[in-house]
Design an enzyme around this catalytic site. Structure first.
Site, short mmCIF file in Angstrom:
data_model
loop_
_atom_site.label_atom_id
_atom_site.label_comp_id
_atom_site.label_asym_id
_atom_site.label_seq_id
_atom_site.Cartn_x
_atom_site.Cartn_y
_atom_site.Cartn_z
N CYS A 85 -19.08 -39.35 16.52
CA CYS A 85 -18.93 -38.67 15.22
C CYS A 85 -20.17 -38.83 14.36
CB CYS A 85 -17.72 -39.21 14.47
SG CYS A 85 -16.21 -39.14 15.43
N HIS A 334 -13.53 -32.19 9.69
CA HIS A 334 -14.37 -33.10 10.46
C HIS A 334 -14.68 -32.53 11.85
CE1 HIS A 334 -16.22 -36.62 11.97
NE2 HIS A 334 -15.16 -37.31 12.34
N1 COA Z 1 -4.62 -33.36 7.22
C1 COA Z 1 -3.89 -32.41 6.58
N2 COA Z 1 -3.15 -31.48 7.25
C2 COA Z 1 -3.19 -31.52 8.59
C3 COA Z 1 -3.92 -32.48 9.31
C4 COA Z 1 -4.66 -33.42 8.57
N3 COA Z 1 -5.37 -34.34 9.21
N4 COA Z 1 -3.76 -32.26 10.63
C5 COA Z 1 -2.95 -31.20 10.75
N5 COA Z 1 -2.59 -30.76 9.52
C6 COA Z 1 -1.66 -29.67 9.19
C7 COA Z 1 -1.96 -28.42 9.99
O1 COA Z 1 -2.82 -27.56 9.27
C8 COA Z 1 -0.58 -27.86 10.15
O2 COA Z 1 -0.22 -27.20 8.95
P1 COA Z 1 0.64 -25.83 8.97
O3 COA Z 1 1.93 -26.20 9.63
O4 COA Z 1 0.75 -25.49 7.53
O5 COA Z 1 -0.18 -24.88 9.79
C9 COA Z 1 0.33 -29.08 10.29
O6 COA Z 1 -0.39 -30.13 9.61
C10 COA Z 1 0.61 -29.49 11.70
O7 COA Z 1 -0.61 -29.46 12.41
P2 COA Z 1 -0.75 -29.94 13.90
O8 COA Z 1 -2.05 -29.41 14.44
O9 COA Z 1 0.51 -29.63 14.67
O10 COA Z 1 -0.86 -31.52 13.73
P3 COA Z 1 -0.96 -32.56 14.89
O11 COA Z 1 0.19 -33.50 14.73
O12 COA Z 1 -1.15 -31.91 16.21
O13 COA Z 1 -2.34 -33.34 14.52
C11 COA Z 1 -3.36 -35.31 13.70
C12 COA Z 1 -2.40 -34.15 13.40
C13 COA Z 1 -3.43 -36.19 12.47
C14 COA Z 1 -2.84 -36.15 14.86
C15 COA Z 1 -4.76 -34.72 14.03
O14 COA Z 1 -5.24 -34.00 12.92
C16 COA Z 1 -5.75 -35.80 14.39
O15 COA Z 1 -5.79 -36.27 15.53
N6 COA Z 1 -6.58 -36.24 13.44
C17 COA Z 1 -7.57 -37.30 13.68
C18 COA Z 1 -8.86 -36.74 14.22
C19 COA Z 1 -9.79 -37.84 14.66
O16 COA Z 1 -9.40 -38.83 15.24
N7 COA Z 1 -11.08 -37.65 14.42
C20 COA Z 1 -12.10 -38.59 14.78
C21 COA Z 1 -12.11 -39.70 13.83
S1 COA Z 1 -13.05 -41.11 14.35
#
Ligand code: COA
Length: 387
Positions: A85, A334
């Site tokens: 990242c 991100h």
């Molecule tokens: N913040 C705010 N909203 C989020 C979100 C977040 N991080 N992630 C997803 N959403 C929203 C989506 O837009 C969607 O909204 P909608 O229903 O209005 O369209 C809803 O939440 C569901 O999204 P979905 O893609 O099904 O979520 P998910 O459960 O598959 O993924 C996380 C959510 C948190 C697991 C994923 O965003 C993630 O893995 N984040 C971390 C990324 C990471 O690790 N980066 C590197 C860091 S070192």
């Protein structure tokens, strides 16, 4: 060593960009940066491109040459930087060194990632490669889990609360509403964060940065000739980087990122400045707890005191120090390879006085902090106005 300035900036809008592919993201940000620098693209001598896992996300490797190709920068040297990242921040540091050393005059630094073409599970696995594959990912722990361990320990040692973590997300979503390039444009409340689904206790959905597409480009030039291109060149007054163990279990402490502490101390020494002189900082808030650690390890706050400062509004725009005016990774999005370059774009925008509703008044200096994995890489840059 020569002084180095940023003379051009460009972004492709962050978000779920199903309207375009990796190449279009590069072109959107690249053309914007070249136009902003008032350059003939033929003046660009070298390109560094940060991309973390394009092979996993879209099946495309060799992305720096592709970036040069797509921007019509034919035959110049092009180098891809993969540093998890922190790929974007590391690419910026490489570009800085190329200009500072006198090897090249005009250098483009880009960052790009297209993450939303795979499922969330596939994305988590690709991102998990930034940790120790054998001892962490293979055993079943992905990034939300690693940062959850850090959060639990911070809560245990300093009494940090889940509501205080939520306040980070609330602030960053608010800032993102004023950024047209941000993935999210909606306000959220502490209550909504607390009620969002648990991802890895104590971190909930709204404590996490999202899966994103996006790109960012900056153009560098020697400071002494920068005004030829741009009336408001921004000086890069420090570039510093450090590393640490990939595996969280090998660290002395779970509540600090040693690489951040070392890189920040070096950066402040190089820029001959102190944390109190920084008006705005873009720090690596991949999870809400990460913003707390960054504020403490960079030196803006003493260990154990940053969470309360966020809750008290000290890090909002207009507060003691504005943290993540772009919306940060949480609100702006991100796209991992692009983030470090986007952070520089935001600080340049602030120092030029062009940030609109999210402008920090009276700002003279800004800082960016880009982390790879759970802290195995940290890159810190300091920027200042040059009149
Ligand atoms: N913040 C705010 N909203 C989020 C979100 C977040 N991080 N992630 C997803 N959403 C929203 C989506 O837009 C969607 O909204 P909608 O229903 O209005 O369209 C809803 O939440 C569901 O999204 P979905 O893609 O099904 O979520 P998910 O459960 O598959 O993924 C996380 C959510 C948190 C697991 C994923 O965003 C993630 O893995 N984040 C971390 C990324 C990471 O690790 N980066 C590197 C860091 S070192």
């Amino acid at each position: 060593m020569r002084d180095v300035a940023i003379i051009g900036i460009g972004l492709a809008k962050f978000g779920e960009r199903w309207d375009c592919g990796l190449k279009e993201l590069m072109v959107e940000a690249g053309i914007a940066a070249i136009r902003d620098a008032n350059l003939n693209s033929k003046d660009i001598e070298m390109i560094y491109g940060g991309t973390m896992a394009s092979g996993r996300f879209v099946g495309q490797e060799h992305t720096a040459a592709l970036m040069a190709d797509q921007l019509g920068l034919h035959n110049i040297p092009a180098v891809r930087i993969e540093n998890a990242c922190a790929s974007g921040g590391t690419a910026l540091r490489e570009g800085f060194m190329a200009v500072a050393s006198g090897m090249h005059d005009i250098v483009a630094v880009g960052g790009v990632e297209k993450m939303t073409d795979v499922t969330s599970g596939e994305a988590a696995t690709a991102l998990g490669g930034a940790g120790d594959q054998e001892w962490e990912l293979f055993q079943g722990i992905t990034f939300p889990g690693l940062y959850a361990l850090i959060a639990k320990r911070h809560m245990h040692d300093y009494g940090t609360t889940e509501e205080q973590l939520a306040a980070v997300a609330v602030k960053n979503h608010h800032n993102a509403t004023m950024n047209k390039y941000a993935q999210f444009n909606k306000e959220i409340s502490v209550g909504e964060v607390m009620k969002s689904k648990v991802v890895a206790d104590p971190l909930k959905l709204l404590d996490c940065s999202p899966i994103s597409d996006g790109a960012a480009v900056v153009i560098l030039a020697p400071l002494e000739t920068a005004k030829k291109y741009n009336d408001t060149p921004i000086k890069i007054s420090a570039s510093a980087q450090a590393s640490d163990t990939l595996r969280l279990a090998d660290r002395d402490s779970l509540v600090e990122l040693k690489a951040t502490k070392i890189a920040a101390a070096k950066a402040f020494a190089m820029a001959k400045t102190t944390p109190s002189a920084i008006g705005a900082a873009e720090v690596h808030d991949c999870f809400t707890i990460a913003e707390i650690l960054a504020m403490e390890d960079i030196g803006f706050y003493k260990k154990g005191t940053a969470a309360k400062a966020v809750e008290d509004g000290e890090t909002a725009i207009g507060g003691k120090i504005a943290i993540n005016t772009s919306g940060g990774l949480k609100g702006c999005g991100h796209p991992v390879g692009a983030t470090g370059v986007k952070q520089a774009v935001e600080i340049v925008t602030q120092l030029r006085g062009e940030a609109g509703g999210r402008q920090v008044t009276g700002i003279e200096k800004g800082l960016t902090h880009n982390v790879g994995g759970s802290g195995a890489t940290a890159v810190v840059h300091i920027f200042e106005r040059y009149n």
